[in-house]
Design a protein around this motif. Structure first.
Motif, PDB file in Angstrom:
ATOM      1  N   UNK A  73      -7.820  -7.719   4.093  1.00  0.00           N
ATOM      2  CA  UNK A  73      -9.272  -7.682   3.950  1.00  0.00           C
ATOM      3  C   UNK A  73      -9.605  -6.502   3.049  1.00  0.00           C
ATOM      4  N   UNK A  74     -10.270  -6.789   1.928  1.00  0.00           N
ATOM      5  CA  UNK A  74     -10.540  -5.761   0.928  1.00  0.00           C
ATOM      6  C   UNK A  74     -12.046  -5.644   0.695  1.00  0.00           C
ATOM      7  N   UNK A  75     -12.569  -4.444   0.910  1.00  0.00           N
ATOM      8  CA  UNK A  75     -13.950  -4.117   0.564  1.00  0.00           C
ATOM      9  C   UNK A  75     -13.881  -3.117  -0.588  1.00  0.00           C
ATOM     10  N   UNK A  76     -14.071  -3.577  -1.829  1.00  0.00           N
ATOM     11  CA  UNK A  76     -13.902  -2.703  -2.993  1.00  0.00           C
ATOM     12  C   UNK A  76     -14.912  -1.556  -3.082  1.00  0.00           C
ATOM     13  N   UNK A  77     -16.137  -1.797  -2.669  1.00  0.00           N
ATOM     14  CA  UNK A  77     -17.178  -0.771  -2.778  1.00  0.00           C
ATOM     15  C   UNK A  77     -18.015  -0.762  -1.508  1.00  0.00           C
ATOM     16  N   UNK A  78     -17.725   0.202  -0.660  1.00  0.00           N
ATOM     17  CA  UNK A  78     -18.538   0.400   0.546  1.00  0.00           C
ATOM     18  C   UNK A  78     -19.394   1.625   0.263  1.00  0.00           C
ATOM     19  N   UNK A  79     -20.696   1.404   0.190  1.00  0.00           N
ATOM     20  CA  UNK A  79     -21.620   2.471  -0.158  1.00  0.00           C
ATOM     21  C   UNK A  79     -22.119   3.153   1.112  1.00  0.00           C
ATOM     22  N   UNK A  80     -22.091   4.481   1.077  1.00  0.00           N
ATOM     23  CA  UNK A  80     -22.541   5.294   2.195  1.00  0.00           C
ATOM     24  C   UNK A  80     -23.721   6.140   1.738  1.00  0.00           C
ATOM     25  N   UNK A  81     -24.763   6.149   2.544  1.00  0.00           N
ATOM     26  CA  UNK A  81     -25.915   7.003   2.266  1.00  0.00           C
ATOM     27  C   UNK A  81     -26.395   7.582   3.588  1.00  0.00           C
ATOM     28  N   UNK A  92     -16.772  -7.882   0.611  1.00  0.00           N
ATOM     29  CA  UNK A  92     -15.370  -8.004   0.248  1.00  0.00           C
ATOM     30  C   UNK A  92     -14.825  -9.390   0.533  1.00  0.00           C
ATOM     31  N   UNK A  93     -13.506  -9.506   0.431  1.00  0.00           N
ATOM     32  CA  UNK A  93     -12.848 -10.800   0.609  1.00  0.00           C
ATOM     33  C   UNK A  93     -11.593 -10.647   1.456  1.00  0.00           C
ATOM     34  N   UNK A  94     -11.290 -11.706   2.179  1.00  0.00           N
ATOM     35  CA  UNK A  94     -10.042 -11.793   2.935  1.00  0.00           C
ATOM     36  C   UNK A  94      -9.066 -12.591   2.088  1.00  0.00           C
ATOM     37  N   UNK A  95      -7.899 -12.029   1.864  1.00  0.00           N
ATOM     38  CA  UNK A  95      -6.852 -12.719   1.112  1.00  0.00           C
ATOM     39  C   UNK A  95      -5.703 -13.059   2.042  1.00  0.00           C
ATOM     40  N   UNK A  96      -5.280 -14.289   1.968  1.00  0.00           N
ATOM     41  CA  UNK A  96      -4.097 -14.745   2.693  1.00  0.00           C
ATOM     42  C   UNK A  96      -3.186 -15.398   1.660  1.00  0.00           C
ATOM     43  N   UNK A  97      -2.006 -14.812   1.481  1.00  0.00           N
ATOM     44  CA  UNK A  97      -1.076 -15.371   0.493  1.00  0.00           C
ATOM     45  C   UNK A  97      -1.650 -15.412  -0.907  1.00  0.00           C
ATOM     46  N   UNK A 102     -12.124 -16.327   2.536  1.00  0.00           N
ATOM     47  CA  UNK A 102     -13.470 -16.047   3.012  1.00  0.00           C
ATOM     48  C   UNK A 102     -14.004 -14.740   2.460  1.00  0.00           C
ATOM     49  N   UNK A 103     -15.308 -14.628   2.514  1.00  0.00           N
ATOM     50  CA  UNK A 103     -15.997 -13.429   2.046  1.00  0.00           C
ATOM     51  C   UNK A 103     -16.696 -12.775   3.233  1.00  0.00           C
ATOM     52  N   UNK A 104     -16.701 -11.444   3.245  1.00  0.00           N
ATOM     53  CA  UNK A 104     -17.188 -10.688   4.399  1.00  0.00           C
ATOM     54  C   UNK A 104     -18.056  -9.526   3.961  1.00  0.00           C
ATOM     55  N   UNK A 105     -18.813  -9.000   4.915  1.00  0.00           N
ATOM     56  CA  UNK A 105     -19.589  -7.791   4.691  1.00  0.00           C
ATOM     57  C   UNK A 105     -19.281  -6.801   5.803  1.00  0.00           C
TER      58      UNK A 105
END
Length: 195
Positions: A73-81, A92-97, A102-105
């Motif tokens: 599961x990869x979240x490339x840009x998680x913004x914190x304020x 981000x997206x879940x990668x399997x193989x 799927x896409x996630x937040x």
């Protein structure tokens, strides 16, 4: 002079035109939504690829670990304020193989003495089929509540620590400055996106 028959015909024509415009409006909205979703998926996919390349450069042994992972599961840009009350958000997206599954937040809130803004990438390796299945079946998943995440540690030889590699979920946090070693992922909430 307008006859009743002609007036009825004009009303029917006007109603047919209105119905046509309504149908076209719905179709356009639906098409625009599909285009926006496709654009959003492409953007996330591109950022996910870049993030994985950066991770493999920064964390020696992470590419080999990725090959063993059941899912990533990869979240490339998680913004914190934050300004006393803080929050984080990212997609981000879940990668399997090497394929998207799927896409996630992610959304996280916090309270305390804090101020500022930053961006980071969060990567979770699901090392067991059970941890991946539990994640996929959940309807809203929280790190620390639904599963424990071992934040990666580097051994004396510069590679990923063997104890970290034995965990069912291994987490990595990347910033512009490189890997974060003292981050906590507990409380990180993840839910599926419908895009």
């Amino acid at each position: 002079m307008i006859t009743i028959e002609r007036e009825i015909m004009m009303i029917k024509t006007l109603m047919a035109m209105m119905l046509s415009f309504m149908i076209l409006g719905c179709t356009t909205t639906s098409t625009d939504s599909l285009k926006n979703n496709m654009s959003e998926r492409q953007k996330i996919n591109s950022q996910v690829n870049e993030t994985l390349v950066q991770l493999y450069k920064e964390a020696k042994g992470s590419e080999q670990m990725a090959l063993q992972a059941k899912g990533i599961l990869i979240f490339p840009s998680v913004y914190t304020a934050a300004l006393v009350v803080g929050g984080e958000y990212g997609k981000g997206a879940l990668r399997i193989g090497n394929k998207n599954a799927g896409y996630y937040q992610t959304v996280t809130g916090s309270l305390g003495v804090q101020a500022g803004a930053q961006s980071k990438a969060i990567i979770l390796f699901f090392m067991t089929k059970e941890s991946l299945t539990d994640f996929q079946k959940s309807n809203g998943w929280t790190a620390g509540a639904h599963a424990n995440i071992a934040l990666f540690k580097v051994g004396a030889d510069g590679t990923i620590d063997t104890d970290t590699a034995k965990a069912s979920i291994v987490g990595f946090v990347l910033t512009n400055g490189g890997l974060m070693f003292n981050a906590s992922l507990n409380g990180t909430k993840v839910s599926k996106l419908d895009i």
